[in-house]
Structures are given as structure tokens and as C-alpha cells.
Design a protein around this motif. Sequence first.
Motif, PDB file in Angstrom:
ATOM      1  N   PHE A   1       0.780  -1.215   0.064  1.00  0.00           N
ATOM      2  CA  PHE A   1      -0.022  -0.040   0.031  1.00  0.00           C
ATOM      3  C   PHE A   1       0.755   1.389   0.058  1.00  0.00           C
ATOM      4  CE2 PHE A   1      -2.534  -3.252   1.983  1.00  0.00           C
ATOM      5  CZ  PHE A   1      -3.706  -3.353   1.034  1.00  0.00           C
ATOM      6  N   VAL A   2       2.061   1.272   0.571  1.00  0.00           N
ATOM      7  CA  VAL A   2       3.153   2.270   0.806  1.00  0.00           C
ATOM      8  C   VAL A   2       3.687   2.752  -0.499  1.00  0.00           C
ATOM      9  CG1 VAL A   2       4.963   3.242   1.824  1.00  0.00           C
ATOM     10  CG2 VAL A   2       2.941   2.027   3.338  1.00  0.00           C
ATOM     11  N   ILE A   3       4.127   1.396  -1.124  1.00  0.00           N
ATOM     12  CA  ILE A   3       5.164   1.329  -2.343  1.00  0.00           C
ATOM     13  C   ILE A   3       4.448   0.467  -3.462  1.00  0.00           C
ATOM     14  CG2 ILE A   3       7.482   1.128  -3.537  1.00  0.00           C
ATOM     15  CD1 ILE A   3       8.552   1.168  -0.354  1.00  0.00           C
ATOM     16  N   PRO A   4       3.383   0.811  -4.290  1.00  0.00           N
ATOM     17  CA  PRO A   4       2.618  -0.206  -4.932  1.00  0.00           C
ATOM     18  C   PRO A   4       3.752  -0.920  -5.889  1.00  0.00           C
ATOM     19  CG  PRO A   4       1.722   2.053  -5.148  1.00  0.00           C
ATOM     20  CD  PRO A   4       2.905   2.373  -4.022  1.00  0.00           C
ATOM     21  N   VAL A   5       3.501  -2.157  -6.151  1.00  0.00           N
ATOM     22  CA  VAL A   5       4.234  -3.009  -7.043  1.00  0.00           C
ATOM     23  C   VAL A   5       5.348  -3.400  -6.300  1.00  0.00           C
ATOM     24  CG1 VAL A   5       5.255  -3.542  -9.100  1.00  0.00           C
ATOM     25  CG2 VAL A   5       3.382  -2.175  -9.248  1.00  0.00           C
ATOM     26  N   ALA A   6       6.406  -2.587  -5.934  1.00  0.00           N
ATOM     27  CA  ALA A   6       7.578  -3.045  -5.320  1.00  0.00           C
ATOM     28  C   ALA A   6       7.409  -3.280  -3.872  1.00  0.00           C
ATOM     29  CB  ALA A   6       8.716  -2.158  -5.421  1.00  0.00           C
TER      30      ALA A   6
ATOM     31  N   VAL B   1       9.664  -5.076  -1.129  1.00  0.00           N
ATOM     32  CA  VAL B   1      10.550  -4.272  -0.310  1.00  0.00           C
ATOM     33  C   VAL B   1       9.863  -4.272   1.209  1.00  0.00           C
ATOM     34  CG1 VAL B   1      11.021  -1.627   0.141  1.00  0.00           C
ATOM     35  CG2 VAL B   1      11.251  -2.710  -2.117  1.00  0.00           C
ATOM     36  N   GLY B   2       8.650  -4.265   1.648  1.00  0.00           N
ATOM     37  CA  GLY B   2       7.902  -4.146   2.663  1.00  0.00           C
ATOM     38  C   GLY B   2       8.675  -5.355   3.850  1.00  0.00           C
ATOM     39  N   PRO B   3       8.460  -6.596   3.389  1.00  0.00           N
ATOM     40  CA  PRO B   3       9.045  -7.413   4.381  1.00  0.00           C
ATOM     41  C   PRO B   3      10.454  -7.221   4.565  1.00  0.00           C
ATOM     42  CG  PRO B   3       7.833  -8.609   2.599  1.00  0.00           C
ATOM     43  CD  PRO B   3       8.022  -7.101   2.227  1.00  0.00           C
ATOM     44  N   PHE B   4      11.265  -7.045   3.591  1.00  0.00           N
ATOM     45  CA  PHE B   4      12.584  -6.626   3.847  1.00  0.00           C
ATOM     46  C   PHE B   4      13.040  -5.626   4.862  1.00  0.00           C
ATOM     47  CE2 PHE B   4      16.426  -4.455   2.836  1.00  0.00           C
ATOM     48  CZ  PHE B   4      17.510  -5.440   3.047  1.00  0.00           C
ATOM     49  N   LEU B   5      12.274  -4.484   4.510  1.00  0.00           N
ATOM     50  CA  LEU B   5      12.347  -3.127   5.342  1.00  0.00           C
ATOM     51  C   LEU B   5      11.749  -3.500   6.834  1.00  0.00           C
ATOM     52  CD1 LEU B   5      11.871  -0.161   3.194  1.00  0.00           C
ATOM     53  CD2 LEU B   5      13.970  -0.905   4.164  1.00  0.00           C
ATOM     54  N   GLY B   6      10.925  -4.173   6.790  1.00  0.00           N
ATOM     55  CA  GLY B   6      10.114  -4.332   8.187  1.00  0.00           C
ATOM     56  C   GLY B   6      11.116  -5.297   9.142  1.00  0.00           C
ATOM     57  N   ALA B   7      11.636  -6.395   8.222  1.00  0.00           N
ATOM     58  CA  ALA B   7      12.651  -7.233   9.101  1.00  0.00           C
ATOM     59  C   ALA B   7      13.672  -6.444   9.513  1.00  0.00           C
ATOM     60  CB  ALA B   7      12.951  -8.378   8.461  1.00  0.00           C
TER      61      ALA B   7
END
Length: 160
Positions: free
Chosen positions: A96-101, A105-111
Motif C-alpha cells: 500500500f505504501v510502495i505499489p508494486v515493489a 521491499v515491505g517484508p525486507f524493510l520491516g525485518a
Amino acid sequence: MEVIGWIIAIAMFIIAFAGLVFPIIPTALFIVGGFLLYGLIDTFEGMTIWFWIIQVLFVILLFGADTLSNLVGVKKFGGSKAGMWGSTIGLLIGPFVIPVAGILVGPFLGAVIAELVVSRSGVKQSVKTGIGSLVGFLTSVVTKGLVMVVMIAVFIFFIK
């Protein structure tokens, strides 16, 4: 009525597969929903007790694949519970924050962020955990996709 049943079932299956890329969509619910709507519109005749037992086992496998893949990916790369939770949160928010990527990117940055902030791991270990969460997520997507294909194949086998 059979054609309408197939159209609706296929639409539900397509939405389920979209859930592989948008984890907010409950894949198992849409797959089973496709079976149930087909049965309501056409017939439940071929959907025997064995069909439902097999499908319930596959639904359990779908839920387990998500959790287990993420856990193994993060743990294998030396991450903590915080890294696993961060990865999960990033997976839900990322698209939702970065559509498509954002799905990657989300799981990587979250971890990475969770490891840095909560576990106070160094940058190198946090990035390693982020890579592990990404590997876990991708493994989960492939596993869930294969299980969903098998579920649909079992459905077709039983109703034909």
C-alpha cells in the motif's frame, strides 16, 4: 447454470491468486468460496466427503506455509521474533505504501527495522535478517501457489 458456476468459481480463483501478491486478500477463503459458489449455483454432487477432507487439509497447509516459511526464512538467517513480526507487518503495509515493489521491499524493510530497533542487532545482521524474510516470503508465495493449483485440480477431478 454450469457455465455461470464456472465463471464465478474462476473469478474467485483469480482473486485468490491475486492474494499471493496482495497478502491482505485471504487466498484460502476465495478458493473455498469458489467451490461453495459453484456448488450452490450448479451442484455439490461431485464434492464428496473425501473432497472436503482433502481440501481442509490443503487449507491447513496454506495457513502453515505462510507462517512456517516466514519463520524459517528469518530464523535461518539469524533473525529474532522481532524480525519475523517486522517482516509480517512490512508484508501487509508494503504494497500500500510502495505499489508494486512494496510486496518485496515491505517484508525486507520491516525485518531490518525491527531487528535494528527492537533486537538492537547491527546493520549487517539486520540486513541478513531482511534477506531471510524475503527468501521466506518468496518461498511462501511459490508454495501457496502450487497448493492452490493442486486444490483447483482436485476440485476439477471430483466434479467431472
